[in-house]
Design a protein around this motif. Sequence first.
Motif, PDB file in Angstrom:
ATOM      1  N   THR A  62       0.859  -1.177   0.000  1.00 56.02           N
ATOM      2  CA  THR A  62       0.000   0.000   0.000  1.00 56.02           C
ATOM      3  C   THR A  62       0.898   1.230   0.000  1.00 56.02           C
ATOM      4  O   THR A  62       2.020   1.198   0.527  1.00 56.02           O
ATOM      5  CB  THR A  62      -0.936   0.006   1.225  1.00 56.02           C
ATOM      6  OG1 THR A  62      -1.853   1.114   1.113  1.00 56.02           O
ATOM      7  CG2 THR A  62      -0.168   0.109   2.532  1.00 56.02           C
ATOM      8  N   PHE A  63       0.469   2.314  -0.627  1.00 53.67           N
ATOM      9  CA  PHE A  63       1.290   3.519  -0.683  1.00 53.67           C
ATOM     10  C   PHE A  63       0.409   4.762  -0.528  1.00 53.67           C
ATOM     11  O   PHE A  63      -0.813   4.724  -0.740  1.00 53.67           O
ATOM     12  CB  PHE A  63       2.083   3.586  -1.986  1.00 53.67           C
ATOM     13  CG  PHE A  63       1.284   3.998  -3.181  1.00 53.67           C
ATOM     14  CD1 PHE A  63       1.325   5.305  -3.643  1.00 53.67           C
ATOM     15  CD2 PHE A  63       0.478   3.093  -3.851  1.00 53.67           C
ATOM     16  CE1 PHE A  63       0.581   5.703  -4.746  1.00 53.67           C
ATOM     17  CE2 PHE A  63      -0.273   3.473  -4.956  1.00 53.67           C
ATOM     18  CZ  PHE A  63      -0.216   4.777  -5.409  1.00 53.67           C
ATOM     19  N   HIS A  64       1.043   5.871  -0.167  1.00 52.14           N
ATOM     20  CA  HIS A  64       0.385   7.171  -0.172  1.00 52.14           C
ATOM     21  C   HIS A  64       1.402   8.213  -0.615  1.00 52.14           C
ATOM     22  O   HIS A  64       2.606   7.940  -0.689  1.00 52.14           O
ATOM     23  CB  HIS A  64      -0.259   7.507   1.182  1.00 52.14           C
ATOM     24  CG  HIS A  64       0.681   7.507   2.343  1.00 52.14           C
ATOM     25  ND1 HIS A  64       0.276   7.727   3.653  1.00 52.14           N
ATOM     26  CD2 HIS A  64       2.038   7.334   2.427  1.00 52.14           C
ATOM     27  CE1 HIS A  64       1.300   7.688   4.471  1.00 52.14           C
ATOM     28  NE2 HIS A  64       2.369   7.445   3.742  1.00 52.14           N
ATOM     29  N   THR A  65       0.908   9.424  -0.936  1.00 47.92           N
ATOM     30  CA  THR A  65       1.759  10.463  -1.507  1.00 47.92           C
ATOM     31  C   THR A  65       1.541  11.791  -0.791  1.00 47.92           C
ATOM     32  O   THR A  65       0.545  12.005  -0.099  1.00 47.92           O
ATOM     33  CB  THR A  65       1.451  10.655  -3.006  1.00 47.92           C
ATOM     34  OG1 THR A  65       0.076  11.061  -3.151  1.00 47.92           O
ATOM     35  CG2 THR A  65       1.700   9.372  -3.787  1.00 47.92           C
ATOM     36  N   SER A  66       2.523  12.675  -1.029  1.00 50.72           N
ATOM     37  CA  SER A  66       2.435  14.043  -0.507  1.00 50.72           C
ATOM     38  C   SER A  66       3.075  14.973  -1.528  1.00 50.72           C
ATOM     39  O   SER A  66       4.147  14.661  -2.070  1.00 50.72           O
ATOM     40  CB  SER A  66       3.155  14.150   0.846  1.00 50.72           C
ATOM     41  OG  SER A  66       3.141  15.481   1.316  1.00 50.72           O
ATOM     42  N   ALA A  67       2.431  16.106  -1.824  1.00 49.92           N
ATOM     43  CA  ALA A  67       2.921  17.026  -2.854  1.00 49.92           C
ATOM     44  C   ALA A  67       3.653  18.218  -2.243  1.00 49.92           C
ATOM     45  O   ALA A  67       3.412  18.611  -1.094  1.00 49.92           O
ATOM     46  CB  ALA A  67       1.757  17.510  -3.706  1.00 49.92           C
ATOM     47  N   PHE A  68       4.537  18.798  -3.079  1.00 48.83           N
ATOM     48  CA  PHE A  68       5.302  19.984  -2.690  1.00 48.83           C
ATOM     49  C   PHE A  68       5.396  20.890  -3.909  1.00 48.83           C
ATOM     50  O   PHE A  68       5.850  20.470  -4.970  1.00 48.83           O
ATOM     51  CB  PHE A  68       6.697  19.590  -2.191  1.00 48.83           C
ATOM     52  CG  PHE A  68       7.620  20.723  -1.939  1.00 48.83           C
ATOM     53  CD1 PHE A  68       7.352  21.635  -0.915  1.00 48.83           C
ATOM     54  CD2 PHE A  68       8.771  20.912  -2.703  1.00 48.83           C
ATOM     55  CE1 PHE A  68       8.215  22.707  -0.659  1.00 48.83           C
ATOM     56  CE2 PHE A  68       9.632  21.972  -2.461  1.00 48.83           C
ATOM     57  CZ  PHE A  68       9.357  22.858  -1.441  1.00 48.83           C
ATOM     58  N   ASP A  69       4.946  22.169  -3.769  1.00 48.07           N
ATOM     59  CA  ASP A  69       4.926  23.083  -4.915  1.00 48.07           C
ATOM     60  C   ASP A  69       6.138  23.998  -4.957  1.00 48.07           C
ATOM     61  O   ASP A  69       6.154  24.996  -5.683  1.00 48.07           O
ATOM     62  CB  ASP A  69       3.648  23.923  -4.912  1.00 48.07           C
ATOM     63  CG  ASP A  69       3.557  24.845  -3.695  1.00 48.07           C
ATOM     64  OD1 ASP A  69       4.499  24.856  -2.871  1.00 48.07           O
ATOM     65  OD2 ASP A  69       2.532  25.548  -3.565  1.00 48.07           O
ATOM     66  N   GLY A  70       7.149  23.666  -4.211  1.00 50.48           N
ATOM     67  CA  GLY A  70       8.358  24.486  -4.164  1.00 50.48           C
ATOM     68  C   GLY A  70       8.381  25.411  -2.977  1.00 50.48           C
ATOM     69  O   GLY A  70       9.437  25.941  -2.625  1.00 50.48           O
ATOM     70  N   THR A  71       7.218  25.620  -2.354  1.00 50.40           N
ATOM     71  CA  THR A  71       7.129  26.492  -1.179  1.00 50.40           C
ATOM     72  C   THR A  71       6.457  25.798  -0.006  1.00 50.40           C
ATOM     73  O   THR A  71       6.945  25.834   1.116  1.00 50.40           O
ATOM     74  CB  THR A  71       6.342  27.771  -1.524  1.00 50.40           C
ATOM     75  OG1 THR A  71       6.969  28.432  -2.641  1.00 50.40           O
ATOM     76  CG2 THR A  71       6.316  28.726  -0.332  1.00 50.40           C
ATOM     77  N   LEU A  72       5.355  25.133  -0.278  1.00 51.26           N
ATOM     78  CA  LEU A  72       4.562  24.518   0.775  1.00 51.26           C
ATOM     79  C   LEU A  72       4.377  23.016   0.519  1.00 51.26           C
ATOM     80  O   LEU A  72       4.250  22.574  -0.625  1.00 51.26           O
ATOM     81  CB  LEU A  72       3.182  25.188   0.866  1.00 51.26           C
ATOM     82  CG  LEU A  72       3.156  26.687   1.165  1.00 51.26           C
ATOM     83  CD1 LEU A  72       1.730  27.222   1.031  1.00 51.26           C
ATOM     84  CD2 LEU A  72       3.718  26.967   2.556  1.00 51.26           C
TER      85      LEU A  72
END
Length: 204
Positions: free
Chosen positions: A66-76
């Motif tokens: 099982t996996f999950h993800t997290s995003a980063f827009d360069g600032t937050l």
Amino acid sequence: MTDADGDKSNVTFEVWTTDSSGNAKDQVKLTDENSYGVLVSDFIPSGGTAEVTVPEGRLKQGVTYTFHTSAFDGTLYETDWSPWAKFRISPYVTFPAPQSSSTIDPVAQTEQEIFRSDPGALAVRSADGRRSCSKSNAQGQKVCIELGVGSTCRPHMPHSVIGSHNARSAALRGGPHTRTPFTRPGLSPVARDGTARTSAISSK
């Protein structure tokens, strides 16, 4: 992946094994390039699809992860991880199911005739009449018979047969035994006039 501001973002992937209930159990270290053991995608436009490549050997066949993800827009960074999603590694090679029946007859045989080469029925005789040869076959081979001067042909018989034949002939005639020329394989017979007689088989 969609960013609220429309910015490009990268995505972090974290993979775990599962227990018998399908819940996350142990984190899988996907790389040695960071202390967290996670993989991070390239920056992609909002609305695009993030992808990562897992190094060979990090995941096992036949195991449910099982996996999950997290995003980063360069600032937050995202404040929460995405929901869990399960996946399973299929075997690299799959084999078809065994056939219950077959149209191939295991005892069927195909007959094929094999012919010996024919040297030819007509013989070719030399000008002096002492040598006769068959025509050459497909491999260029032929059979030749050559007679010495003053010789005559007689059938080849084993030595013991010829000896007993000569003894019987002499007994019937009531006279002394007469030596009769005979032929043994590999030897040249001698005619009554003393000339050598040759009966040979040769190939071209």
